[in-house]
Design an enzyme around this catalytic site. Structure first.
Site, PDB file in Angstrom:
ATOM      1  N   THR A 172       0.844  -1.189   0.000  1.00  0.00           N
ATOM      2  CA  THR A 172       0.000   0.000   0.000  1.00  0.00           C
ATOM      3  C   THR A 172       0.882   1.242   0.000  1.00  0.00           C
ATOM      4  O   THR A 172       1.857   1.317   0.736  1.00  0.00           O
ATOM      5  CB  THR A 172      -0.939   0.032   1.211  1.00  0.00           C
ATOM      6  OG1 THR A 172      -1.895  -1.030   1.087  1.00  0.00           O
ATOM      7  CG2 THR A 172      -1.694   1.362   1.303  1.00  0.00           C
ATOM      8  N   PHE A 174       1.214   5.163   0.809  1.00  0.00           N
ATOM      9  CA  PHE A 174       0.680   6.230   1.638  1.00  0.00           C
ATOM     10  C   PHE A 174       1.292   7.557   1.212  1.00  0.00           C
ATOM     11  O   PHE A 174       2.434   7.596   0.742  1.00  0.00           O
ATOM     12  CB  PHE A 174       1.020   6.000   3.115  1.00  0.00           C
ATOM     13  CG  PHE A 174       0.312   4.820   3.735  1.00  0.00           C
ATOM     14  CD1 PHE A 174      -0.817   5.003   4.523  1.00  0.00           C
ATOM     15  CD2 PHE A 174       0.777   3.528   3.553  1.00  0.00           C
ATOM     16  CE1 PHE A 174      -1.465   3.940   5.104  1.00  0.00           C
ATOM     17  CE2 PHE A 174       0.129   2.443   4.120  1.00  0.00           C
ATOM     18  CZ  PHE A 174      -0.997   2.646   4.906  1.00  0.00           C
TER      19      PHE A 174
END
Length: 282
Positions: A172, A174
């Site tokens: 992921t 960010f």
């Protein structure tokens, strides 16, 4: 000075893990929604917000890009977090006892294989660590959660199965949002520039607006469109490009973009995270 970091989710979530990695030892401010995390920065309650924007398996995180333009915040950094999920339940539970597994909708989508093999029903929670907390509060062997392994220790649960994500290179990305933009130098290493723009309502406007990136050899690493309201309004686009906005070739591309756009908004120039370079073999 301690950095106050806002994030969406609860202690033990992937966002909390990313916040700790970026600002070790800082103060954490868990928030229920992305909008609340951004508002905390806007209002001066937090110094920065750490927000997920996309996942290698599940795609973009809904709502974030709609909130960004109106937040008034700048992107000052990016961070790539390897995602690991564990199946957890109250102490003494076996997988055979489970009937329902809960987690964030993205986590459920990233762990389809183990859910299918287990034959469990699923319930959507606000975030992964919140799902673990809910299971701990229920204390019922029929209910389990998919969450980062740290959440099991946080809420006193047993890990039944570890590493249950479908893709083991699951990552992921960010971004870090701040009230103040950073201004890295042009020669300070690989940079990323993030922009929003709205094309003029003329034929081939998008093709012409993006032409300057091709002619100036500027790599567009992401482009996403967002419809603004109902009806036949011009679309808004979010793009990320390799390079610093003040590099001559990038500046020329942005000049051409502006000519064919009714609005261009620079959301930030920030250092490219090492994962971005390694994943390309750079």
């Amino acid at each position: 000075m301690t950095t106050v970091t806002a994030y969406q989710g609860e202690p033990g979530s992937n966002s909390a893990i990313a916040a700790e990695a970026l600002y070790p030892g800082g103060t954490r401010l868990p928030c229920r929604t992305f909008e609340q995390a951004m508002d905390a920065v806007t209002q001066g309650v937090a110094d920065v917000a750490v927000i997920p924007v996309d996942n290698s398996a599940a795609g973009r995180v809904a709502d974030v890009h709609h909130l960004l333009p109106e937040s008034g915040l700048s992107i000052v950094a990016e961070y790539f977090l390897p995602i690991r999920f564990a199946l957890m339940a109250p102490s003494g539970t076996s997988p055979a006892q489970l009937e329902t597994v809960r987690s964030h909708v993205h986590a459920l989508g990233q762990c389809r294989k183990v859910l299918r093999d287990g034959g469990w029903r699923t319930l959507v929670s606000d975030d992964t660590a919140g799902a673990a907390r809910e299971v701990a509060e229920l204390g019922d062997a029929r209910h389990g959660a998919l969450a980062p392994p740290a959440a099991a220790a946080q809420y006193g649960l047993d890990i039944l199965l570890d590493g249950v994500e479908d893709e083991h290179d699951n990552t992921t990305r960010f971004i870090v949002l701040s009230r103040q933009a950073v201004h890295p130098g042009v020669g300070d290493g690989p940079m990323v520039t993030s922009l929003f723009f709205t094309v003029r309502n003329i034929p081939s406007a998008l093709y012409k607006a993006l032409g300057g990136f091709s002619s100036n050899a500027v790599n567009i690493t992401k482009i996403e469109s967002y419809q603004m309201g109902a009806g036949l309004h011009a679309s808004r686009f979010y793009i990320e490009i390799d390079g610093h906005a003040e590099e001559p070739r990038v500046a020329l591309a942005l000049e051409e973009l502006a000519f064919f756009s009714s609005e261009v908004r620079n959301l930030g120039v920030y250092p490219a995270h090492p994962h971005r370079l390694v994943s390309r073999g750079a």
